[in-house]
Design a protein around this motif. Structure first.
Motif, PDB file in Angstrom:
ATOM      1  N   LYS A  12      -5.909   0.309  -9.438  1.00 50.60           N
ATOM      2  CA  LYS A  12      -6.225  -0.501 -10.423  1.00 50.60           C
ATOM      3  C   LYS A  12      -6.455   0.033 -11.917  1.00 50.60           C
ATOM      4  O   LYS A  12      -5.954  -0.638 -12.894  1.00 50.60           O
ATOM      5  CB  LYS A  12      -7.465  -1.289 -10.239  1.00 50.60           C
ATOM      6  CG  LYS A  12      -7.515  -2.095  -8.948  1.00 50.60           C
ATOM      7  CD  LYS A  12      -8.872  -2.913  -9.228  1.00 50.60           C
ATOM      8  CE  LYS A  12      -8.651  -4.064  -8.074  1.00 50.60           C
ATOM      9  NZ  LYS A  12      -8.547  -3.916  -6.837  1.00 50.60           N
TER      10      LYS A  12
ATOM     11  N   LEU B 258      -6.144   1.333  -3.035  1.00 47.29           N
ATOM     12  CA  LEU B 258      -6.056  -0.188  -3.817  1.00 47.29           C
ATOM     13  C   LEU B 258      -6.759  -0.001  -5.183  1.00 47.29           C
ATOM     14  O   LEU B 258      -6.668  -0.389  -6.055  1.00 47.29           O
ATOM     15  CB  LEU B 258      -6.449  -1.430  -2.895  1.00 47.29           C
ATOM     16  CG  LEU B 258      -5.469  -1.693  -1.936  1.00 47.29           C
ATOM     17  CD1 LEU B 258      -5.926  -2.668  -0.859  1.00 47.29           C
ATOM     18  CD2 LEU B 258      -3.959  -2.359  -2.273  1.00 47.29           C
ATOM     19  N   LYS B 259      -8.078   0.635  -4.652  1.00 49.81           N
ATOM     20  CA  LYS B 259      -8.983   0.701  -6.033  1.00 49.81           C
ATOM     21  C   LYS B 259      -8.324   1.543  -7.037  1.00 49.81           C
ATOM     22  O   LYS B 259      -8.472   1.367  -8.274  1.00 49.81           O
ATOM     23  CB  LYS B 259     -10.282   1.459  -5.249  1.00 49.81           C
ATOM     24  CG  LYS B 259     -11.327   1.041  -6.030  1.00 49.81           C
ATOM     25  CD  LYS B 259     -12.810   1.426  -5.362  1.00 49.81           C
ATOM     26  CE  LYS B 259     -12.837   2.884  -5.980  1.00 49.81           C
ATOM     27  NZ  LYS B 259     -14.257   3.548  -5.382  1.00 49.81           N
TER      28      LYS B 259
ATOM     29  N   TYR C 156      -6.890  10.319  -3.441  1.00 56.72           N
ATOM     30  CA  TYR C 156      -7.552   9.081  -3.040  1.00 56.72           C
ATOM     31  C   TYR C 156      -7.949   9.525  -1.508  1.00 56.72           C
ATOM     32  O   TYR C 156      -7.300  10.498  -0.956  1.00 56.72           O
ATOM     33  CB  TYR C 156      -6.480   8.056  -2.930  1.00 56.72           C
ATOM     34  CG  TYR C 156      -5.240   7.985  -2.263  1.00 56.72           C
ATOM     35  CD1 TYR C 156      -4.108   8.676  -3.006  1.00 56.72           C
ATOM     36  CD2 TYR C 156      -5.206   8.156  -0.834  1.00 56.72           C
ATOM     37  CE1 TYR C 156      -3.051   9.132  -2.418  1.00 56.72           C
ATOM     38  CE2 TYR C 156      -3.908   8.600  -0.216  1.00 56.72           C
ATOM     39  CZ  TYR C 156      -2.974   8.691  -1.028  1.00 56.72           C
ATOM     40  OH  TYR C 156      -1.649   9.200  -0.597  1.00 56.72           O
TER      41      TYR C 156
ATOM     42  N   GLY D 282      -8.259   7.316   1.967  1.00 60.44           N
ATOM     43  CA  GLY D 282      -7.841   6.284   2.693  1.00 60.44           C
ATOM     44  C   GLY D 282      -7.220   4.976   1.902  1.00 60.44           C
ATOM     45  O   GLY D 282      -7.149   4.752   0.672  1.00 60.44           O
ATOM     46  N   ASP D 283      -6.600   3.892   2.621  1.00 64.91           N
ATOM     47  CA  ASP D 283      -5.935   2.993   2.096  1.00 64.91           C
ATOM     48  C   ASP D 283      -6.865   1.940   1.236  1.00 64.91           C
ATOM     49  O   ASP D 283      -6.339   1.601   0.014  1.00 64.91           O
ATOM     50  CB  ASP D 283      -5.596   1.873   3.259  1.00 64.91           C
ATOM     51  CG  ASP D 283      -4.333   2.693   4.160  1.00 64.91           C
ATOM     52  OD1 ASP D 283      -4.051   2.129   5.056  1.00 64.91           O
ATOM     53  OD2 ASP D 283      -3.885   3.758   3.578  1.00 64.91           O
ATOM     54  N   GLU D 284      -8.123   1.907   1.324  1.00 59.84           N
ATOM     55  CA  GLU D 284      -9.002   1.006   0.635  1.00 59.84           C
ATOM     56  C   GLU D 284      -9.040   1.522  -0.835  1.00 59.84           C
ATOM     57  O   GLU D 284      -8.966   1.008  -1.857  1.00 59.84           O
ATOM     58  CB  GLU D 284     -10.437   0.820   1.163  1.00 59.84           C
ATOM     59  CG  GLU D 284     -10.684   0.095   2.212  1.00 59.84           C
ATOM     60  CD  GLU D 284     -10.190  -1.202   1.945  1.00 59.84           C
ATOM     61  OE1 GLU D 284      -9.571  -2.050   2.750  1.00 59.84           O
ATOM     62  OE2 GLU D 284     -10.790  -2.112   1.001  1.00 59.84           O
ATOM     63  N   ASP D 285      -9.187   3.017  -0.869  1.00 52.74           N
ATOM     64  CA  ASP D 285      -9.204   3.773  -1.946  1.00 52.74           C
ATOM     65  C   ASP D 285      -7.787   3.697  -2.964  1.00 52.74           C
ATOM     66  O   ASP D 285      -7.813   3.801  -4.153  1.00 52.74           O
ATOM     67  CB  ASP D 285      -9.593   5.225  -1.766  1.00 52.74           C
ATOM     68  CG  ASP D 285     -10.445   6.039  -3.056  1.00 52.74           C
ATOM     69  OD1 ASP D 285     -10.436   7.138  -3.114  1.00 52.74           O
ATOM     70  OD2 ASP D 285     -10.831   5.254  -3.548  1.00 52.74           O
TER      71      ASP D 285
ATOM     72  N   ARG E 138       0.684   3.982  -2.598  1.00 49.97           N
ATOM     73  CA  ARG E 138       0.450   5.495  -2.287  1.00 49.97           C
ATOM     74  C   ARG E 138       1.250   6.415  -2.878  1.00 49.97           C
ATOM     75  O   ARG E 138       1.000   7.471  -3.324  1.00 49.97           O
ATOM     76  CB  ARG E 138       0.230   5.390  -0.914  1.00 49.97           C
ATOM     77  CG  ARG E 138      -0.375   6.740  -0.339  1.00 49.97           C
ATOM     78  CD  ARG E 138      -0.338   6.891   1.072  1.00 49.97           C
ATOM     79  NE  ARG E 138      -0.891   5.913   1.879  1.00 49.97           N
ATOM     80  CZ  ARG E 138      -0.326   5.258   2.977  1.00 49.97           C
ATOM     81  NH1 ARG E 138       0.620   5.641   3.352  1.00 49.97           N
ATOM     82  NH2 ARG E 138      -0.772   4.098   3.435  1.00 49.97           N
TER      83      ARG E 138
ATOM     84  N   ILE F 195       0.776  -1.204   0.047  1.00 52.61           N
ATOM     85  CA  ILE F 195      -0.050  -0.072   0.016  1.00 52.61           C
ATOM     86  C   ILE F 195       0.693   1.359   0.047  1.00 52.61           C
ATOM     87  O   ILE F 195       0.423   2.072  -0.733  1.00 52.61           O
ATOM     88  CB  ILE F 195      -0.847  -0.009   1.333  1.00 52.61           C
ATOM     89  CG1 ILE F 195      -1.988  -1.207   0.979  1.00 52.61           C
ATOM     90  CG2 ILE F 195      -1.623   1.417   1.289  1.00 52.61           C
ATOM     91  CD1 ILE F 195      -3.045  -1.033   1.963  1.00 52.61           C
TER      92      ILE F 195
END
Lengths: 199, 201, 201
Positions: free
Chosen positions: C66, C62-63, C55, C57-60, C45, C41
């Motif tokens: 892509k 990764l998204k 972005y 947060g961390d989830e974003d 990032r 991450i």
């Protein structure tokens, strides 16, 4: 892991003695530094011993890290392994000093085995690991750091000798004024940072 | 005064590891440029000191004399590695900021000092308390130093901007010498106050 | 058994070491995956930051990542995506700082007229001095900085050059060595990028 840094050996050597002195810039090796610097002869002896131990352990720990710990994927044990190596080297050094110079052995007394827990020794090994130095860089860094530590303790011992007879307020006597003196030394060493010309 | 309270008073004040015993100086100076680093570091040291005191005291009758120091070092290293592993996994940014200084907790003379001076001769729970309070004494001094160094060196406290933008940071606070001066000042203050109180220095 | 005998000493030390190493191995394995994910991450990032992709947060992370593709031009690997309809190319770099490697990401726009951004992944510079190249004010200077004569120069020390058209950024006060290193890195990397993307005017 990062690539090994491209460092000019001479710059590394000079930097580890002056601009990034293990003691005055990285604060490592303080305990014995403050107590032993009362006496110049012991300071000299201890400085020499620390230099020898630092050079050997930096190199040795590099070998162990890269040829034993990493291949076996047990880097998380490096603290334990490094400190055992250091303890072993100090033990051997103790026996050698005992053979070669009884006087030095006597004057160093308890401080010889305490080199083992001298944060500077473990610190150099840990810095070498974090910065991903090569074998040669580790050895140079160990030697330079040792010499820097030696230089610092000799300088401090000399200053303390000169200020022995000065009147100092009671709260400041001993460790207090010593620490402030070290602060000034550290400031002076910061002035060295312009010394390194070309990388 | 009950034994635990007595120990607390000693480790926080009359026998404070930093300004009275002059131990654990190395890390005291290195991480105090930022309050957040200092906080984590001192919590780590307190944890390790308490746990290693507990363990040494539990095992003290089993440890052979000859390898006493090595076994103590092993115990201390064990807890430090646990702290290191936890930091790397759950607080990676702080782990990076603290760098090698986490590993250097092993050589922190306070921990070895308490193990030798107290845990070797006292029951487990009170040894753990002794370890914890020594850690608190250490924490208190470091937080004071870090407070000034971060405030004047960066204008922030715990990363939050406190001083106005117009404040020009005192770069010296960020570098090595300032830590030494603050430490000297604290030693001076502590000893002077104690001398006046008439307590043994 | 005699607690001080050699045999007991050896057995004890082995046993203690074994138990400790076992627990540590367990803790290490348990957190291994978490550490790997953190590192992944972190890297993604950094790439998104350099390319100025927002972005939350961390989830974003990764998204959003892509949408980033890896391409090779010449023999250089680039990360590329579209930001506001414009192509952006990012390259990882490893350069020499004063104290070791400086590892980071440098991003330029498709027609090589401006630097989109720079992010530092890892460095070993002095905290508070050379380490300041990782601070927002320093990196902000490179956002949309014009590339002049194939590079961006590092001038004298300052608080952050807000002029993004002069092809220059301020150096860090008190960290001339590290600032020089950054200049060398910018010059070298921009030259490599320009050759690899070559043909795009």
């Amino acid at each position: 892991m990062n690539a090994a840094p491209i460092l000019n050996p001479f710059s590394l050597f000079v930097a580890s003695i002056f601009t990034s002195n293990i003691l005055l810039a990285n604060f490592l090796g303080m305990c014995s530094f403050i107590s032993i610097s009362k006496d110049m002869t012991s300071s000299n002896g201890l400085g020499m011993a620390v230099t020898v131990v630092l050079t050997i352990t930096a190199a040795l720990n590099w070998v162990i890290l890269h040829h034993v710990l990493i291949p076996l994927q047990v880097e998380y044990l490096r603290f334990i392994v490094f400190i055992i190596t250091i303890a072993a080297v100090v033990q051997v050094l103790e026996m050698v000093i005992d053979r070669v110079s009884q006087a030095l052995y006597m004057s160093l007394g308890i401080f010889l085995p305490l080199i083992t827990v001298n944060c500077a020794i473990l610190g150099v090994s840990l810095f070498m690991e974090i910065r991903n130095y090569t074998f040669v860089q580790s050895a140079i860094y160990g030697l330079g750091s040792g010499l820097g530590w030696w230089l610092a303790i000799m300088a401090l011992a000399a200053i303390r000798k000169k200020t022995e007879k000065s009147k100092i307020s009671p709260g400041l006597q001993g460790p207090g004024i010593t620490v402030i003196t070290i602060g000034f030394m550290a400031m002076a060493f910061v002035g060295f940072s312009g010394m390194l010309a070309v990388q | 005064m009950s034994a635990p309270a007595q120990i607390l008073k000693e480790n926080l004040w009359t026998n404070n590891p930093i300004f009275m015993q002059i131990l654990g100086i190395c890390s005291a100076l290195a991480v105090t440029n930022l309050l957040s680093n200092t906080m984590i570091m001192t919590i780590g040291v307190t944890f390790v000191t308490a746990m290693s005191n507990l363990t040494v005291s539990l095992l003290k009758s089993l440890i052979p004399r000859k390898v006493r120091m090595i076994v103590q070092t092993l115990i201390i290293a064990f807890y430090v590695i646990i702290v290191d592993i936890l930091l790397r996994a759950y607080l990676p940014d702080i782990s990076k900021a603290l760098g090698p200084y986490v590993g250097l907790i092993i050589t922190n003379c306070i921990i070895m000092g308490r193990a030798e001076a107290y845990a070797q001769a006292n029951p487990p729970l009170i040894s753990m308390w002794d370890g914890a309070t020594s850690g608190f004494g250490y924490m208190a001094v470091l937080l004071v130093i870090a407070f000034f160094r971060e405030l004047l060196g960066f204008g922030t406290l715990f990363g939050f901007q406190v001083l106005p933008d117009s404040f020009v940071p005192w770069t010296i606070m960020v570098t090595a010498p300032s830590a030494f001066f603050f430490l000297g000042a604290i030693i001076w203050a502590g000893k002077t106050i104690m001398n006046r109180e008439g307590a043994p220095a | 058994m005699n607690r001080q005998s050699v045999i007991y000493t050896v057995i004890f030390t082995f046993l203690v070491s074994f138990v400790f190493v076992f627990i540590l191995a367990f803790a290490n394995e348990g957190t291994r995956e978490l550490v790997a994910i953190n590192q992944k991450i972190n890297r993604q990032r950094a790439i998104l930051n350099a390319m100025n992709v927002q972005y939350s947060g961390d989830e974003d992370v990764l998204k959003k990542y892509k949408d980033v593709k890896e391409v090779t031009r010449g023999d250089v690997t680039f990360y590329t995506t579209s930001v506001n309809g414009e192509p952006v190319f990012a390259k990882e770099f490893n350069g020499s700082g004063l104290w070791g490697n400086i590892n980071g990401i440098l991003a330029v726009n498709g027609d090589f007229t401006r630097v989109v951004g720079m992010e530092i992944i890892n460095h070993n510079e002095t905290p508070g001095l050379g380490g300041r190249i990782d601070e927002p004010w320093f990196k902000e200077q490179l956002r949309g900085e014009k590339i002049v004569d194939g590079t961006v120069r590092v001038g004298s020390a300052g608080d952050g050059d807000t002029d993004h058209d002069n092809g220059m950024i301020d150096a860090v006060t008190g960290a001339s060595r590290t600032s020089d290193s950054v200049e060398v890195i910018l010059s070298k990397e921009l030259s490599v990028i320009s050759d690899a993307l070559g043909g795009k005017s």
